[in-house]
Write a protein that holds these residues in place. Structure first.
Motif, PDB file in Angstrom:
ATOM      1  N   GLN A 110       4.238   4.775 -13.508  1.00 19.43           N
ATOM      2  CA  GLN A 110       4.568   5.822 -15.037  1.00 19.43           C
ATOM      3  C   GLN A 110       3.007   5.785 -15.553  1.00 19.43           C
ATOM      4  N   PHE A 111       2.233   5.420 -15.694  1.00 21.14           N
ATOM      5  CA  PHE A 111       0.590   5.441 -15.710  1.00 21.14           C
ATOM      6  C   PHE A 111      -0.003   6.020 -14.341  1.00 21.14           C
ATOM      7  N   ASP A 112       0.500   6.878 -12.952  1.00 22.65           N
ATOM      8  CA  ASP A 112      -0.091   7.549 -12.076  1.00 22.65           C
ATOM      9  C   ASP A 112      -1.476   6.926 -11.977  1.00 22.65           C
ATOM     10  N   CYS A 113      -1.308   5.665 -11.805  1.00 24.25           N
ATOM     11  CA  CYS A 113      -2.092   4.507 -10.930  1.00 24.25           C
ATOM     12  C   CYS A 113      -1.212   4.152  -9.473  1.00 24.25           C
ATOM     13  N   ASP A 114      -2.155   3.512  -8.395  1.00 22.14           N
ATOM     14  CA  ASP A 114      -1.908   2.671  -7.996  1.00 22.14           C
ATOM     15  C   ASP A 114      -1.119   1.404  -8.796  1.00 22.14           C
ATOM     16  N   ALA A 115       0.452   1.368  -7.363  1.00 27.29           N
ATOM     17  CA  ALA A 115       0.978   0.171  -7.630  1.00 27.29           C
ATOM     18  C   ALA A 115       1.413  -0.711  -6.911  1.00 27.29           C
ATOM     19  N   LYS A 154       0.464  -1.411  -0.032  1.00 28.91           N
ATOM     20  CA  LYS A 154      -0.050  -0.116  -0.536  1.00 28.91           C
ATOM     21  C   LYS A 154       1.010   1.445   0.022  1.00 28.91           C
ATOM     22  N   ALA A 155       0.099   2.077  -0.459  1.00 26.87           N
ATOM     23  CA  ALA A 155       0.787   3.693  -0.823  1.00 26.87           C
ATOM     24  C   ALA A 155       1.570   4.057   1.025  1.00 26.87           C
ATOM     25  N   ASP A 156       0.365   4.080   2.121  1.00 25.49           N
ATOM     26  CA  ASP A 156       0.672   4.552   3.068  1.00 25.49           C
ATOM     27  C   ASP A 156       0.558   3.066   4.165  1.00 25.49           C
ATOM     28  N   LEU A 157       1.788   2.515   4.481  1.00 23.71           N
ATOM     29  CA  LEU A 157       1.621   1.903   5.622  1.00 23.71           C
ATOM     30  C   LEU A 157       1.618   1.703   7.175  1.00 23.71           C
ATOM     31  N   ASP A 158       0.159   1.046   7.093  1.00 21.38           N
ATOM     32  CA  ASP A 158      -0.339   0.782   7.840  1.00 21.38           C
ATOM     33  C   ASP A 158       0.207   0.353   9.517  1.00 21.38           C
ATOM     34  N   PHE A 159       1.000   0.607  10.233  1.00 16.24           N
ATOM     35  CA  PHE A 159       1.989  -0.063  10.955  1.00 16.24           C
ATOM     36  C   PHE A 159       1.896  -0.943  11.846  1.00 16.24           C
TER      37      PHE A 159
END
Length: 401
Positions: A302-307, A214-219
């Protein structure tokens, strides 16, 4: 601007340990740069990649590099350390007196020399005292024919390498024939297909991989998942405690996060998770999973998507080999998105195209790389940078573990 391409294929011993990589070089997809001679293309790749990324891409393994005739005559390989460089004499090189002189000189300097795509020919007999490895393409020379040649040289110090080994059966056949080393993608396919249920530990691994992608980790969520697996907890804390920056013993996951940092934590946990699925598998298989995950992630950004979905796609692309089960059976029991499943099973969607792209890149199928890149509107130079970055980063993670 001229771009250099590099890919690497692992070379395994009889125990399926990775002993080296063949570094594959081209002047671009579809021979895009016709004004560049093979010798110049070789020099550019070696200076652009082998000098800068040499130790990062090889580690302690051997690096097998193809050298055209003129570069051998001009002793170009001697510009590089002899320690883990294997000089491959291409199959189209004539066995001339000049080549023999060069081979003798480089052998005396301590270089390992190999004959690539070798076809038995009396003209090469005088070269054999200076050759360390002979490579047979088993698509061109049958294993049975190669076995006869291997038997004739059984008292020599020459090692034999089977190329284009595509199945586990071919690996066993080649091994029984006397080959010492093996190159091909047989290890990325299941050796034995078994029908077995997934253990709870694998579900824990899947949940952990989803969280770290996930882009933002939930520690807090990651800490709770790791706490369910004693092995993962121990390895993570051991890694944090081994850092030279640690002054006092780390005793909790929260402390480990502070010292490792978000990025190292994200990637290191991914490596630990995938490696914990089956410890009996070749270490390169784990590394290749991680390398694919990182490459897919970098390209998909590069596609401005959630990687995160691209990371999972690459990470799970070799689960059939790791678990010795058909991939469709594994994915039926895993909580992953449908887009990821479609990409893994049928190469569908943009994720599927990105996965096809990395597989083509690994095999140095530049025509397919070019076709997919154009379809996705990807810059070739950036693609090369993504691959190099994924190799360096994966090698660093493997060294950490």
């Amino acid at each position: 601007m001229t771009y250099a391409y590099i890919a690497r294929q692992p070379i395994l011993n009889r125990r399926k340990d990775t002993i080296g990589y063949e570094l594959l070089f081209r002047d671009g997809p579809e021979n895009k740069f016709p004004d560049v001679s093979p010798e110049l293309a070789t020099s550019r790749l070696l200076t652009d990649h082998f000098f800068s990324a040499h130790y990062d891409t090889l580690g302690n393994c051997l690096g097998f590099v193809n050298f055209p005739y003129e570069s051998l005559i001009n002793r170009i390989p001697t510009l590089f350390p002899a320690g883990n460089l294997v000089i491959e004499i291409l199959e189209d090189c004539p066995p001339s007196d000049d080549l023999l002189d060069a081979v003798k000189e480089m052998s005396e300097l301590g270089y390992i020399i190999a004959l690539d795509d070798f076809i038995p020919n009396p003209q090469w007999k005088r070269f054999l005292p200076y050759i360390s490895i002979i490579k047979f393409d088993i698509r061109l020379v049958s294993i049975a024919k190669a076995q006869s040649f291997i038997h004739k040289l059984s008292k020599s110090k020459i090692k034999f390498l089977a190329e284009k080994v595509e199945t586990y059966e071919e690996f066993e056949h080649a091994k029984n024939a006397g080959f010492d080393y093996f190159q091909g993608y047989f290890f990325s396919k299941p050796e034995v297909l078994q029908t077995k249920t997934l253990s709870p530990a694998l579900h824990t691994v899947v949940q952990l991989c989803k969280e770290i992608s996930k882009a933002d980790l939930d520690f807090a969520a990651i800490e709770q998942i790791i706490s369910q697996d004693v092995s993962l907890s121990y390895k993570l804390l051991s890694t944090a405690n081994s850092s030279p920056l640690v002054n006092s013993k780390i005793r909790s996951f929260k402390q480990a996060v502070v010292y490792l940092g978000e990025e190292k934590l994200r990637k290191f946990v991914a490596l630990l998770a995938i490696a914990s699925t089956q410890e009996s598998k070749p270490s390169h298989l784990y590394a290749l999973s991680i390398q694919r995950a990182r490459f897919c992630e970098l390209v998909y950004q590069q596609f401005d998507c959630d990687a995160s979905s691209a990371f999972l796609t690459g990470l799970f692309s070799l689960l059939d080999s790791l678990l010795d089960q058909p991939l469709e059976h594994i994915l039926a029991s895993m909580p992953v998105d449908d887009d990821v499943k479609r990409a893994l099973l049928d190469n569908q969607g943009m994720l599927g195209q990105v996965l096809k792209l990395i597989k083509a890149y690994e095999l140095a199928h530049w025509q397919e790389v070019s076709t997919i890149s154009q379809a996705l509107d990807l810059d070739e130079k950036h693609l090369c940078d993504c691959y190099t970055a994924s190799v360096k980063w994966t090698t660093g993670l493997v060294a950490m573990s």
